[in-house]
Design a protein around this motif. Sequence first.
Motif, PDB file in Angstrom:
ATOM      1  N   GLY A   1      -6.828   6.561 -12.466  1.00  0.00           N
ATOM      2  CA  GLY A   1      -7.737   5.982 -11.469  1.00  0.00           C
ATOM      3  C   GLY A   1      -8.030   6.978 -10.361  1.00  0.00           C
ATOM      4  N   GLY A   2      -6.972   7.607  -9.851  1.00  0.00           N
ATOM      5  CA  GLY A   2      -7.154   8.629  -8.818  1.00  0.00           C
ATOM      6  C   GLY A   2      -7.972   9.805  -9.335  1.00  0.00           C
ATOM      7  N   ALA A   3      -7.718  10.186 -10.588  1.00  0.00           N
ATOM      8  CA  ALA A   3      -8.491  11.291 -11.181  1.00  0.00           C
ATOM      9  C   ALA A   3      -9.971  10.925 -11.251  1.00  0.00           C
ATOM     10  CB  ALA A   3      -7.939  11.625 -12.569  1.00  0.00           C
TER      11      ALA A   3
ATOM     12  N   ALA B   1      -4.151   4.814  -3.560  1.00  0.00           N
ATOM     13  CA  ALA B   1      -3.804   6.069  -2.896  1.00  0.00           C
ATOM     14  C   ALA B   1      -3.020   5.742  -1.634  1.00  0.00           C
ATOM     15  CB  ALA B   1      -5.072   6.855  -2.576  1.00  0.00           C
ATOM     16  N   SER B   2      -2.473   6.798  -0.997  1.00  0.00           N
ATOM     17  CA  SER B   2      -1.572   6.559   0.133  1.00  0.00           C
ATOM     18  C   SER B   2      -2.310   6.339   1.446  1.00  0.00           C
ATOM     19  CB  SER B   2      -0.610   7.741   0.292  1.00  0.00           C
ATOM     20  OG  SER B   2      -1.292   8.886   0.781  1.00  0.00           O
TER      21      SER B   2
ATOM     22  N   ASP C   1      -2.978  11.469  -5.668  1.00  0.00           N
ATOM     23  CA  ASP C   1      -3.205  10.778  -4.391  1.00  0.00           C
ATOM     24  C   ASP C   1      -4.602  11.150  -3.912  1.00  0.00           C
ATOM     25  OD1 ASP C   1      -3.139   9.519  -1.973  1.00  0.00           O
ATOM     26  OD2 ASP C   1      -1.243  10.417  -1.302  1.00  0.00           O
ATOM     27  N   SER C   2      -5.550  10.242  -4.096  1.00  0.00           N
ATOM     28  CA  SER C   2      -6.965  10.571  -3.895  1.00  0.00           C
ATOM     29  C   SER C   2      -7.468  10.256  -2.485  1.00  0.00           C
ATOM     30  CB  SER C   2      -7.816   9.822  -4.929  1.00  0.00           C
ATOM     31  OG  SER C   2      -7.649   8.421  -4.788  1.00  0.00           O
TER      32      SER C   2
ATOM     33  N   THR D   1       7.049  17.047  -3.966  1.00  0.00           N
ATOM     34  CA  THR D   1       8.437  16.757  -4.336  1.00  0.00           C
ATOM     35  C   THR D   1       8.642  15.268  -4.620  1.00  0.00           C
ATOM     36  OG1 THR D   1       9.094  16.581  -2.021  1.00  0.00           O
ATOM     37  CG2 THR D   1       9.401  18.711  -3.063  1.00  0.00           C
ATOM     38  N   ALA D   2       7.633  14.438  -4.313  1.00  0.00           N
ATOM     39  CA  ALA D   2       7.705  13.016  -4.663  1.00  0.00           C
ATOM     40  C   ALA D   2       6.867  12.713  -5.912  1.00  0.00           C
ATOM     41  CB  ALA D   2       7.240  12.167  -3.491  1.00  0.00           C
ATOM     42  N   GLY D   3       6.462  13.756  -6.650  1.00  0.00           N
ATOM     43  CA  GLY D   3       5.817  13.534  -7.938  1.00  0.00           C
ATOM     44  C   GLY D   3       4.301  13.488  -7.912  1.00  0.00           C
ATOM     45  N   THR D   4       3.681  13.834  -6.774  1.00  0.00           N
ATOM     46  CA  THR D   4       2.217  13.868  -6.695  1.00  0.00           C
ATOM     47  C   THR D   4       1.758  15.291  -7.009  1.00  0.00           C
ATOM     48  OG1 THR D   4       2.153  12.075  -5.098  1.00  0.00           O
ATOM     49  CG2 THR D   4       0.240  13.520  -5.181  1.00  0.00           C
ATOM     50  N   THR D   5       1.016  15.450  -8.081  1.00  0.00           N
ATOM     51  CA  THR D   5       0.597  16.788  -8.510  1.00  0.00           C
ATOM     52  C   THR D   5      -0.840  17.107  -8.109  1.00  0.00           C
ATOM     53  OG1 THR D   5       0.134  15.824 -10.683  1.00  0.00           O
ATOM     54  CG2 THR D   5       2.247  16.965 -10.417  1.00  0.00           C
TER      55      THR D   5
END
Length: 384
Positions: free
Chosen positions: A331-333, A292-293, A54-55, A111-115
């Motif tokens: 893409g976020g990376a 991203a969010s 999440d960028s 906990t929603a899978g965003t590392t």
Amino acid sequence: MLLTGTGRLAPTGLSPWALLVHDGRIAWIGSPADAPHHERVDLGSALVTPGLVDSHTHPVFAGDRSDETAARLEGARYTEGGILRTVQATRAADDAILERLVEDRLRAALTAGTTTVECKSGYGLSLDEELRHLRIIGRVADRLPVRVATTFLGAHAVPVEGGSMAEYAAHVADDMIPAVAREGLATFVDVFADEGFFDLAATERIGRTAMAAGLGLRLHADQMARTGAAELGARLGAASVDHLEQLDAAGVAAVANSRTVATLLPAPAIVLRDRLPPTRALIDAGATVAIASDANAGTFGGFGAMPLVIGLGAALLGMTVTESLTAATSGGAAALRRPDIGSLRTGIAADLVAWDAEHEGAFALRLGSVRPMRAWIAGDEIAL
Ligand SMILES: [Zn+2]
């Protein structure tokens, strides 16, 4: 550790699959039949993807503006007044309160899978407050396994005591950025370059100062008005230009012909009932696209919403599910200039998520309700 599965390894589409982790990195990917002998962890039919990146988030704030959202949906206009209301509540919150809020938000993402989460300051808007908020991000990042990229967003709005926009922008460039760089508190500097916020001259001044100080640049660009901020970001070598709801064909071409990533934020566009960014045009022109969010205090509050955002990227923005998943990982990376994370290739960090789903299409079908069952960061399993 050798992870194996009979389900899908996305976005590669490999099935069945095996993935060898060594020293925190992906050492090998292929068919289980060809896999090296190793202790196996069988993930059955679960969909497995890279950890989400999440960028673009704004997690350091106190207060609640859901009343303002309700008013806006009744016809009130979005102005900088809303940000300043959050600034007042955040300045009044002590370190312990803010740290707990930031920790809760980053845990929700994890906990929603965003590392990996990018975290902006920007609700302080004074030298002392902005430094305090960046230090809080750093302390929370040290406590949690999630990877954090920190961004200084002193130029989020002009505070009440800040004088003119140009005077406050000069303060950001001349006083705040040197202090942030000296303490090593951020990797990036961001500017809210939009009508009623920071104009292109102020944005360029802050951007050039940031880059001269060794910090990367990212911009809130062309969200509410077509200002040309996207072209400015591309010209300055920004890592990413974010939002782009008002971008036209010339802007699409400028971003696509640069190294700057186009970061799309569908969730606040819906909450603001705004137009949507020219997603298909950006992809077809060859731009690197991230989604991203934009989780923040006033226009979208969903920390932990990246599975929803992937679904929106496909169902709303017109990407394929694979394009949307790719935008939310590699893409976020790319938007964070982290080529070492976010994809399924040898040598890339073993940040992985096994989902309660069998196919990546579930992100669109089950909008916002796909959950991780297990997750790893640098090969270490994390508690969810
Ligand atoms: Zn934002």
